[in-house]
Scaffold this motif. Structure first.
Motif, PDB file in Angstrom:
ATOM      1  N   PRO A   1       0.824  -1.210   0.000  1.00  0.00           N
ATOM      2  CA  PRO A   1       0.000   0.000   0.000  1.00  0.00           C
ATOM      3  C   PRO A   1       0.855   1.255   0.000  1.00  0.00           C
ATOM      4  N   ASN A   2       0.333   2.324  -0.620  1.00  0.00           N
ATOM      5  CA  ASN A   2       1.088   3.575  -0.721  1.00  0.00           C
ATOM      6  C   ASN A   2       1.473   4.133   0.647  1.00  0.00           C
ATOM      7  N   GLU A   3       0.610   3.943   1.635  1.00  0.00           N
ATOM      8  CA  GLU A   3       0.851   4.512   2.964  1.00  0.00           C
ATOM      9  C   GLU A   3       1.732   3.615   3.825  1.00  0.00           C
ATOM     10  N   GLY A   4       2.154   2.459   3.314  1.00  0.00           N
ATOM     11  CA  GLY A   4       2.918   1.500   4.101  1.00  0.00           C
ATOM     12  C   GLY A   4       1.979   0.541   4.827  1.00  0.00           C
ATOM     13  N   PRO A   5       2.497  -0.403   5.587  1.00  0.00           N
ATOM     14  CA  PRO A   5       3.926  -0.627   5.843  1.00  0.00           C
ATOM     15  C   PRO A   5       4.660  -1.225   4.645  1.00  0.00           C
ATOM     16  N   LEU A   6       5.979  -1.058   4.644  1.00  0.00           N
ATOM     17  CA  LEU A   6       6.810  -1.609   3.588  1.00  0.00           C
ATOM     18  C   LEU A   6       7.291  -3.003   3.985  1.00  0.00           C
ATOM     19  N   PRO A   7       7.262  -3.954   3.067  1.00  0.00           N
ATOM     20  CA  PRO A   7       7.588  -5.353   3.403  1.00  0.00           C
ATOM     21  C   PRO A   7       9.094  -5.634   3.393  1.00  0.00           C
ATOM     22  N   PHE A   8       9.842  -4.824   4.130  1.00  0.00           N
ATOM     23  CA  PHE A   8      11.293  -4.981   4.195  1.00  0.00           C
ATOM     24  C   PHE A   8      11.752  -4.753   5.629  1.00  0.00           C
ATOM     25  N   ARG A   9      12.864  -5.392   5.982  1.00  0.00           N
ATOM     26  CA  ARG A   9      13.375  -5.219   7.331  1.00  0.00           C
ATOM     27  C   ARG A   9      13.989  -3.831   7.500  1.00  0.00           C
ATOM     28  N   SER A  10      14.181  -3.436   8.732  1.00  0.00           N
ATOM     29  CA  SER A  10      14.743  -2.122   9.033  1.00  0.00           C
ATOM     30  C   SER A  10      16.194  -2.024   8.566  1.00  0.00           C
ATOM     31  N   SER A  11      16.620  -0.809   8.243  1.00  0.00           N
ATOM     32  CA  SER A  11      17.996  -0.510   7.828  1.00  0.00           C
ATOM     33  C   SER A  11      18.453  -1.400   6.673  1.00  0.00           C
ATOM     34  N   ARG A  12      17.576  -1.537   5.662  1.00  0.00           N
ATOM     35  CA  ARG A  12      17.879  -2.450   4.550  1.00  0.00           C
ATOM     36  C   ARG A  12      18.488  -1.752   3.346  1.00  0.00           C
ATOM     37  N   PHE A  13      18.188  -0.455   3.109  1.00  0.00           N
ATOM     38  CA  PHE A  13      18.538   0.182   1.846  1.00  0.00           C
ATOM     39  C   PHE A  13      19.464   1.389   2.026  1.00  0.00           C
ATOM     40  N   ASP A  14      20.409   1.510   1.095  1.00  0.00           N
ATOM     41  CA  ASP A  14      21.263   2.692   1.044  1.00  0.00           C
ATOM     42  C   ASP A  14      20.514   3.898   0.479  1.00  0.00           C
ATOM     43  N   LEU A  15      19.564   3.619  -0.401  1.00  0.00           N
ATOM     44  CA  LEU A  15      18.876   4.678  -1.130  1.00  0.00           C
ATOM     45  C   LEU A  15      17.410   4.315  -1.311  1.00  0.00           C
ATOM     46  N   VAL A  16      16.539   5.257  -1.037  1.00  0.00           N
ATOM     47  CA  VAL A  16      15.116   5.131  -1.366  1.00  0.00           C
ATOM     48  C   VAL A  16      14.769   6.271  -2.304  1.00  0.00           C
ATOM     49  N   ILE A  17      14.119   5.940  -3.423  1.00  0.00           N
ATOM     50  CA  ILE A  17      13.733   6.952  -4.401  1.00  0.00           C
ATOM     51  C   ILE A  17      12.229   6.873  -4.646  1.00  0.00           C
ATOM     52  N   SER A  18      11.660   7.973  -5.117  1.00  0.00           N
ATOM     53  CA  SER A  18      10.242   7.958  -5.470  1.00  0.00           C
ATOM     54  C   SER A  18       9.931   9.154  -6.353  1.00  0.00           C
ATOM     55  N   ARG A  19       9.265   8.904  -7.456  1.00  0.00           N
ATOM     56  CA  ARG A  19       8.864   9.961  -8.375  1.00  0.00           C
ATOM     57  C   ARG A  19       7.343  10.089  -8.343  1.00  0.00           C
ATOM     58  N   HIS A  20       6.879  11.228  -7.893  1.00  0.00           N
ATOM     59  CA  HIS A  20       5.451  11.560  -7.838  1.00  0.00           C
ATOM     60  C   HIS A  20       4.648  10.565  -6.987  1.00  0.00           C
ATOM     61  N   PRO A  21       5.072  10.336  -5.748  1.00  0.00           N
ATOM     62  CA  PRO A  21       4.308   9.420  -4.889  1.00  0.00           C
ATOM     63  C   PRO A  21       2.932   9.974  -4.558  1.00  0.00           C
ATOM     64  N   PHE A  22       1.941   9.081  -4.470  1.00  0.00           N
ATOM     65  CA  PHE A  22       0.602   9.475  -4.050  1.00  0.00           C
ATOM     66  C   PHE A  22       0.578   9.792  -2.561  1.00  0.00           C
ATOM     67  N   ALA A  23       1.392   9.095  -1.817  1.00  0.00           N
ATOM     68  CA  ALA A  23       1.556   9.336  -0.380  1.00  0.00           C
ATOM     69  C   ALA A  23       3.011   9.021  -0.045  1.00  0.00           C
ATOM     70  N   THR A  24       3.554   9.721   0.935  1.00  0.00           N
ATOM     71  CA  THR A  24       4.951   9.496   1.325  1.00  0.00           C
ATOM     72  C   THR A  24       4.984   8.951   2.748  1.00  0.00           C
ATOM     73  N   PRO A  25       5.241   7.656   2.923  1.00  0.00           N
ATOM     74  CA  PRO A  25       5.272   7.065   4.268  1.00  0.00           C
ATOM     75  C   PRO A  25       6.598   7.358   4.967  1.00  0.00           C
ATOM     76  N   TRP A  26       6.700   8.564   5.508  1.00  0.00           N
ATOM     77  CA  TRP A  26       7.982   9.048   6.017  1.00  0.00           C
ATOM     78  C   TRP A  26       8.580   8.134   7.089  1.00  0.00           C
ATOM     79  N   ALA A  27       7.761   7.695   8.032  1.00  0.00           N
ATOM     80  CA  ALA A  27       8.295   6.847   9.100  1.00  0.00           C
ATOM     81  C   ALA A  27       8.846   5.538   8.544  1.00  0.00           C
ATOM     82  N   GLU A  28       8.166   4.973   7.547  1.00  0.00           N
ATOM     83  CA  GLU A  28       8.625   3.736   6.940  1.00  0.00           C
ATOM     84  C   GLU A  28       9.903   3.959   6.116  1.00  0.00           C
TER      85      GLU A  28
END
Length: 247
Positions: A96-123
């Motif tokens: 879902p656009n609002e999260g939660p994201l199906p990934f463990r914590s501290s998994r990615f060096d970079l998160v990108i998004s172009r024109h998101p419908f919602a930005t799940p900042w905490a996730e």
């Protein structure tokens, strides 16, 4: 150039899957932001080991990067877009656009998004590694308001709209991210026939919520007359770039 009815029918028949706007060539233009989103993410993707593309749509923009990291994941909520994205990117999951994201914590060096419908900042903050970066081109408050006002009548644009730059800074810092860059841009948009307007309103749903050809037939007639008289209908898209780092 076809008749009003032919142009409207053509715009209403274009498939909506993915986020490819090549159909508009010769029928509409949109000025590009000065920061060059695709070029910017390509340079970043080439230097990291892991990246996540949020709300990738059809994955078309990220797929243009010449080099992808060893772990290149993407999430998309709408099934038709996710199917397109799975053909463009190596690893796409539904979320879902609002999260939660199906990934463990501290998994990615970079998160990108172009024109998101919602930005799940905490996730975003959760899945970024310490020192990791969020890089996103987003839609600003009042984007294409000339088009919205033409179709629906004058609308009020609130300063606290979720996609405004002020709101983005507040939410990023609230999630514990350090904002490195926040840059707005107002960009010229032009439509050269009413069919292009119809397709745009079907594809970019928030411009005229609940748009249907039948429901807006009279306003489309007025739009057709305007374009015939002036050669185009001009609007302004609002975009902003935000780059934030997890300490």
């Amino acid at each position: 150039m076809g008749t009003f009815e032919e142009l409207v029918a053509e715009g209403a028949a274009v498939p909506l899957d993915g986020w490819d706007f090549s159909w508009f060539e010769g029928r509409g233009t949109e000025e590009r932001p000065p920061w060059g989103y695709a070029r910017s993410i390509a340079s970043r993707l080439a230097t990291v080991e892991s990246a996540l593309d949020l709300q990738t749509c059809g994955g078309e923009v990220t797929a243009t990067a010449p080099v992808l990291p060893p772990l290149m994941a993407a999430v998309e909520s709408w099934p038709p877009n996710a199917l397109v994205a799975s053909r463009n990117l190596p690893f796409v999951v539904r979320a879902p656009n609002e999260g939660p994201l199906p990934f463990r914590s501290s998994r990615f060096d970079l998160v990108i998004s172009r024109h998101p419908f919602a930005t799940p900042w905490a996730e975003i903050a959760r899945v970024l590694k310490p020192g990791g970066t969020f890089f996103s081109q987003q839609i600003g408050a009042g984007t294409n308001r000339e088009l919205t006002d033409f179709m629906m009548g004058p609308r009020t644009v609130g300063d606290g709209e979720d996609r405004s730059t002020h709101r983005a800074r507040f939410e990023a810092e609230k999630a514990g991210l350090e904002v490195l860059r926040l840059e707005p841009a107002a960009l010229r948009v032009a439509f050269f026939d009413v069919g292009a307007v119809v397709h745009f309103l079907r594809k970019v749903l928030w411009t005229v919520p609940g748009f249907t050809v039948e429901g807006y037939w009279d306003r489309l007639l007025d739009m057709h007359a305007h374009i015939q008289e002036h050669g185009e209908f001009v609007s302004t898209s609002q975009r902003f770039l935000i780059e934030a780092r997890k300490p």
